[in-house]
Design a protein around this motif. Structure first.
Motif, PDB file in Angstrom:
ATOM      1  N   GLY A  61      47.605   8.503  14.327  1.00 50.39           N
ATOM      2  CA  GLY A  61      46.620   7.512  14.720  1.00 50.39           C
ATOM      3  C   GLY A  61      45.460   7.383  13.757  1.00 50.39           C
ATOM      4  O   GLY A  61      45.101   8.329  13.048  1.00 50.39           O
ATOM      5  N   GLU A  62      44.842   6.199  13.767  1.00 51.26           N
ATOM      6  CA  GLU A  62      43.709   5.908  12.874  1.00 51.26           C
ATOM      7  C   GLU A  62      42.402   6.494  13.384  1.00 51.26           C
ATOM      8  O   GLU A  62      41.496   6.774  12.608  1.00 51.26           O
ATOM      9  N   SER A  63      42.281   6.625  14.708  1.00 52.41           N
ATOM     10  CA  SER A  63      41.020   7.062  15.314  1.00 52.41           C
ATOM     11  C   SER A  63      41.150   8.477  15.866  1.00 52.41           C
ATOM     12  O   SER A  63      42.226   8.901  16.299  1.00 52.41           O
ATOM     13  N   THR A  64      40.025   9.198  15.864  1.00 47.30           N
ATOM     14  CA  THR A  64      39.958  10.487  16.541  1.00 47.30           C
ATOM     15  C   THR A  64      39.385  10.258  17.932  1.00 47.30           C
ATOM     16  O   THR A  64      38.330   9.642  18.075  1.00 47.30           O
ATOM     17  N   LEU A  65      40.096  10.730  18.951  1.00 42.39           N
ATOM     18  CA  LEU A  65      39.676  10.536  20.337  1.00 42.39           C
ATOM     19  C   LEU A  65      39.159  11.844  20.915  1.00 42.39           C
ATOM     20  O   LEU A  65      39.701  12.924  20.630  1.00 42.39           O
ATOM     21  N   TYR A  66      38.119  11.739  21.726  1.00 39.66           N
ATOM     22  CA  TYR A  66      37.568  12.873  22.463  1.00 39.66           C
ATOM     23  C   TYR A  66      37.533  12.458  23.925  1.00 39.66           C
ATOM     24  O   TYR A  66      36.850  11.498  24.285  1.00 39.66           O
ATOM     25  N   TYR A  67      38.282  13.178  24.766  1.00 38.99           N
ATOM     26  CA  TYR A  67      38.336  12.736  26.157  1.00 38.99           C
ATOM     27  C   TYR A  67      38.502  13.903  27.124  1.00 38.99           C
ATOM     28  O   TYR A  67      38.957  14.993  26.750  1.00 38.99           O
ATOM     29  N   ASP A  68      38.140  13.623  28.355  1.00 39.78           N
ATOM     30  CA  ASP A  68      38.253  14.585  29.441  1.00 39.78           C
ATOM     31  C   ASP A  68      39.733  14.838  29.729  1.00 39.78           C
ATOM     32  O   ASP A  68      40.491  13.906  29.997  1.00 39.78           O
TER      33      ASP A  68
ATOM     34  N   ASP B  44      35.771   8.519  17.630  1.00 43.35           N
ATOM     35  CA  ASP B  44      35.065   8.702  16.365  1.00 43.35           C
ATOM     36  C   ASP B  44      33.556   8.817  16.516  1.00 43.35           C
ATOM     37  O   ASP B  44      33.067   9.694  17.230  1.00 43.35           O
ATOM     38  N   GLU B  45      32.836   7.880  15.889  1.00 40.80           N
ATOM     39  CA  GLU B  45      31.379   8.008  15.794  1.00 40.80           C
ATOM     40  C   GLU B  45      30.665   7.839  17.127  1.00 40.80           C
ATOM     41  O   GLU B  45      29.482   8.187  17.254  1.00 40.80           O
ATOM     42  N   GLN B  46      31.349   7.301  18.147  1.00 40.61           N
ATOM     43  CA  GLN B  46      30.686   7.133  19.447  1.00 40.61           C
ATOM     44  C   GLN B  46      30.612   8.445  20.226  1.00 40.61           C
ATOM     45  O   GLN B  46      29.877   8.546  21.208  1.00 40.61           O
ATOM     46  N   HIS B  47      31.380   9.430  19.804  1.00 34.57           N
ATOM     47  CA  HIS B  47      31.324  10.744  20.447  1.00 34.57           C
ATOM     48  C   HIS B  47      30.183  11.558  19.848  1.00 34.57           C
ATOM     49  O   HIS B  47      30.069  11.692  18.629  1.00 34.57           O
TER      50      HIS B  47
ATOM     51  N   PRO C 268      29.206  15.411  27.993  1.00 33.38           N
ATOM     52  CA  PRO C 268      29.062  16.026  29.317  1.00 33.38           C
ATOM     53  C   PRO C 268      30.268  16.869  29.744  1.00 33.38           C
ATOM     54  O   PRO C 268      30.235  17.493  30.803  1.00 33.38           O
ATOM     55  N   ILE C 269      31.322  16.900  28.929  1.00 35.34           N
ATOM     56  CA  ILE C 269      32.551  17.600  29.303  1.00 35.34           C
ATOM     57  C   ILE C 269      32.538  19.016  28.731  1.00 35.34           C
ATOM     58  O   ILE C 269      32.257  19.213  27.544  1.00 35.34           O
ATOM     59  N   PRO C 270      32.824  20.032  29.566  1.00 33.75           N
ATOM     60  CA  PRO C 270      32.886  21.405  29.057  1.00 33.75           C
ATOM     61  C   PRO C 270      33.909  21.514  27.921  1.00 33.75           C
ATOM     62  O   PRO C 270      34.929  20.826  27.932  1.00 33.75           O
ATOM     63  N   GLN C 271      33.627  22.353  26.953  1.00 35.96           N
ATOM     64  CA  GLN C 271      34.468  22.468  25.763  1.00 35.96           C
ATOM     65  C   GLN C 271      35.925  22.758  26.110  1.00 35.96           C
ATOM     66  O   GLN C 271      36.848  22.226  25.482  1.00 35.96           O
ATOM     67  N   GLU C 272      36.134  23.592  27.136  1.00 31.86           N
ATOM     68  CA  GLU C 272      37.511  23.965  27.480  1.00 31.86           C
ATOM     69  C   GLU C 272      38.297  22.797  28.097  1.00 31.86           C
ATOM     70  O   GLU C 272      39.532  22.843  28.180  1.00 31.86           O
ATOM     71  N   ARG C 273      37.587  21.757  28.528  1.00 34.05           N
ATOM     72  CA  ARG C 273      38.270  20.608  29.135  1.00 34.05           C
ATOM     73  C   ARG C 273      38.316  19.403  28.205  1.00 34.05           C
ATOM     74  O   ARG C 273      38.952  18.395  28.509  1.00 34.05           O
ATOM     75  N   LEU C 274      37.646  19.501  27.061  1.00 35.75           N
ATOM     76  CA  LEU C 274      37.595  18.380  26.132  1.00 35.75           C
ATOM     77  C   LEU C 274      38.829  18.387  25.234  1.00 35.75           C
ATOM     78  O   LEU C 274      39.133  19.368  24.576  1.00 35.75           O
ATOM     79  N   VAL C 275      39.544  17.278  25.227  1.00 38.05           N
ATOM     80  CA  VAL C 275      40.754  17.148  24.418  1.00 38.05           C
ATOM     81  C   VAL C 275      40.438  16.298  23.186  1.00 38.05           C
ATOM     82  O   VAL C 275      39.784  15.259  23.284  1.00 38.05           O
TER      83      VAL C 275
END
Length: 435
Positions: free
Chosen positions: A223-230, A252-255, A261-268
Motif C-alpha cells: 500500500g501507498e499509505s501507512t495506516l494507524y488504527y484501533d 500518514d501525517e494525520q496520525h 487516544p489508543i493504547p499502544q498495545e491496541r494500535l495497529v
C-alpha cells in the motif's frame, strides 16, 4: 449454444505473457500485463482486454447493486464538461494542470472531467426547486481523466480511470449527515462483497472541499499509505458491523503519536491503498451555482450536498495487490473473470471435461473450459497466473477412481470428488454469501 464457444480457451483472447514487462514497477501492474488484462495505449491510458474487462464489469456490478440498495439513482453524465460550470463554482483554477482543457471548433473551452460535482449540481438546479422532492442521490459510473504529471503503477495511478461518483442533495445538515452515513455503510458492504478488509480513515477534503471526509483504505503490504488504527476495527470487521466512525483510524501525517487516544498495545500499523473517498461539503457548490429549494415556510435556501467516489478501475489493481502470490493472481469468487476452470490433463480426458463443462454451464454456473493443447506445467501456470479460484482437473484420479481433482487457488488445497459431489461443492462455493 454460442456461449459454449466463448467460454473456452481455444476461442478466447488470452494475451498472457511469460516475462515480466520492464515498464511495470509494482506487482498489480506486472500481473495485469502478464495475465493479458490490459495493454497500454499511451502513458497512463490502457485498453481493457476481455479478461480484464470481465473483472472490471463484475466490480462495477457490485458497486451498482449497493448504490441501488440505498436508493441512489443511476444516470450517465458526459466525460466532457463546459469550463463555464467550473468557473461558476469557483473551482476552475484549483485543479491546476491535472485538469485537461480542450477547445472545440467554436473556441468554447471544455474539460475532460476528473469529477462531476458541477454537472450534477447543474442538473439538480434545473429540475428541483421544492423541499418536497428531497432527499435525492444521483450517481454514475463513468470514465474520468486527470492529467497526472507522472502516470505510473498501471491502473493504480493512470490518467484515464473508471469511477463511480454519487452526489446527495438534502434540505438540512442533519439530513445530509444521514445520507453520508448511508453511503458510508454502503461502501463497507460493497468492499466486503469483494472479500476486502477496509479501514475508513478521516481524511482531508482537498480540492473537492467541505468539512467531513473519509477515505476507504484496503489493507495491502504494498500500500501507498501507512495506516494507524484501533485493533477493535478488526473485530468489528469479523462481526460485520457497519458503524466504524467511533473507532480511531488515521493515515500518514494525520496520525499524531503523542495525541493518539489508543493504547499502544491496541494500535495497529499497516499499509493501505485508497479505493474510495466520501465528502460532506454542505452548501459549497449549491451556493455558488444557485441550487436552491423552497422550504415549507416559503424560504429559498441552498441545498446541503455530499459527494462519494469509488475507483472502480483502481480497485482491479488494488485487489491484485491484496490478493496474489508468487504464481499470480488469487481472485475472490465475486470478481474473478471465471470462478471455475475445467481442464483435461491429457487428450484422453477431453471428452469428459467437455461434457462436464457443458453440464455446469447448463446448470447456471459460470465456468471456463481450458482446452488448449499445452503441457500440464504450462496449463497449471496459466490458470494460476490469471487467478481462477476453483480449478477442476480430469486426469489420473478420474481414470482410476472416477473422481475429479479440485484445486482451490488461494489455499492451494486439493479435493478429490465424484462429479455429483463436485457439482454440489462448486454450487455452494460459488453461491454469494450475505455481506
Amino acid at each position: 449454444m454460442l456461449w459454449h464457444f466463448s467460454m473456452r480457451a481455444s476461442r478466447y483472447f488470452m494475451a498472457t505473457l511469460k516475462e515480466i514487462p520492464k515498464e511495470a514497477e509494482i506487482i498489480s501492474h506486472q500481473l495485469m500485463l502478464r495475465a493479458g488484462m490490459i495493454q497500454q495505449v499511451s502513458s497512463g491510458i490502457y485498453s481493457w482486454l476481455p479478461l480484464g474487462l470481465k473483472v472490471l464489469k463484475k466490480i462495477e456490478t457490485i458497486v451498482r447493486e449497493e448504490q441501488n440498495a440505498i436508493g441512489a439513482l443511476e444516470m450517465l453524465a458526459p466525460t466532457l464538461q463546459p469550463a463555464s460550470l467550473w468557473q461558476e463554482s469557483g473551482r476552475y483554477e484549483d485543479y491546476g494542470k491535472e485538469l485537461l482543457r480542450i477547445w472545440d471548433r467554436h473556441e468554447k473551452e471544455l474539460l475532460y472531467g476528473p469529477t462531476a460535482e458541477e454537472v450534477f449540481t447543474d442538473i439538480f438546479r434545473k429540475h428541483i426547486q421544492s423541499y418536497k422532492h428531497l432527499p435525492v442521490c444521483l450517481y454514475n459510473i463513468q470514465w474520468k481523466f486527470r492529467d497526472e504529471i507522472r502516470p505510473r503503477f498501471g491502473v493504480m495511478r493512470g490518467r484515464e480511470f473508471l469511477m463511480k461518483d454519487a452526489y446527495s442533495f438534502d434540505l438540512t445538515e442533519e439530513g445530509a449527515h444521514t445520507s453520508y452515513r448511508a453511503m458510508f455503510q454502503a461502501y463497507l458492504r460493497t468492499f466486503r462483497r469483494m472479500g476486502l478488509s477496509v479501514i475508513p480513515v478521516r481524511a482531508s477534503t482537498g480540492p473537492i472541499g467541505g468539512t467531513l471526509s473519509h477515505e476507504f483504505q484496503i489493507l495491502a503490504k504494498t500500500g501507498e499509505s501507512t495506516l494507524y488504527y484501533d485493533g477493535a476495527i478488526d473485530d468489528a470487521q469479523r462481526a460485520c458491523l457497519e458503524d466504524y466512525e467511533p473507532f480511531y483510524a488515521m493515515a500518514d501525517e494525520q496520525h499524531n503519536a503523542e495525541r493518539c487516544p489508543i493504547p499502544q498495545e491496541r494500535l495497529v500499523t499497516s499499509r493501505g491503498i485508497e479505493v474510495g473517498h466520501i465528502f460532506y461539503f454542505g452548501t459549497k457548490y449549491s451556493k455558488a451555482m444557485g441550487a436552491h429549494v423552497m422550504t415549507s415556510d416559503g424560504k429559498k435556501i441552498p441545498v446541503e450536498m455530499g459527494s462519494y467516489g469509488i475507483g472502480v478501475s483502481r480497485l482491479v489493481g488494488a485487489m491484485i495487490e491484496a490478493f496474489h502470490d508468487s504464481n499470480g493472481i488469487c481472485w475472490p469468487v465475486s470478481v474473478a473473470p471465471f470462478p471455475v476452470a475445467i481442464a483435461a490433463l491429457g487428450p484422453s480426458y477431453a471428452t469428459e471435461a467437455e461434457t462436464y463443462y457443458r453440464s455446469l454451464m447448463e446448470a447456471g454456473l459460470e465456468c471456463f473450459l481450458y482446452d488448449l493443447p499445452k503441457s500440464q506445467g504450462s496449463l497449471f501456470a496459466e490458470l494460476d497466473l490469471v487467478g481462477i479460484p476453483y480449478q477442476v482437473f480430469f486426469g489420473e484420479s478420474w481414470k482410476h477412481t472416477s473422481r475429479v481433482e479440485i484445486k482451490h487457488r488461494s489455499s492451494n488445497e486439493r479435493t478429490f470428488l465424484s462429479l455429483e459431489e463436485a457439482t454440489s461443492f462448486l454450487t455452494q462455493a460459488l453461491t454469494p454469501k450475505n455481506p
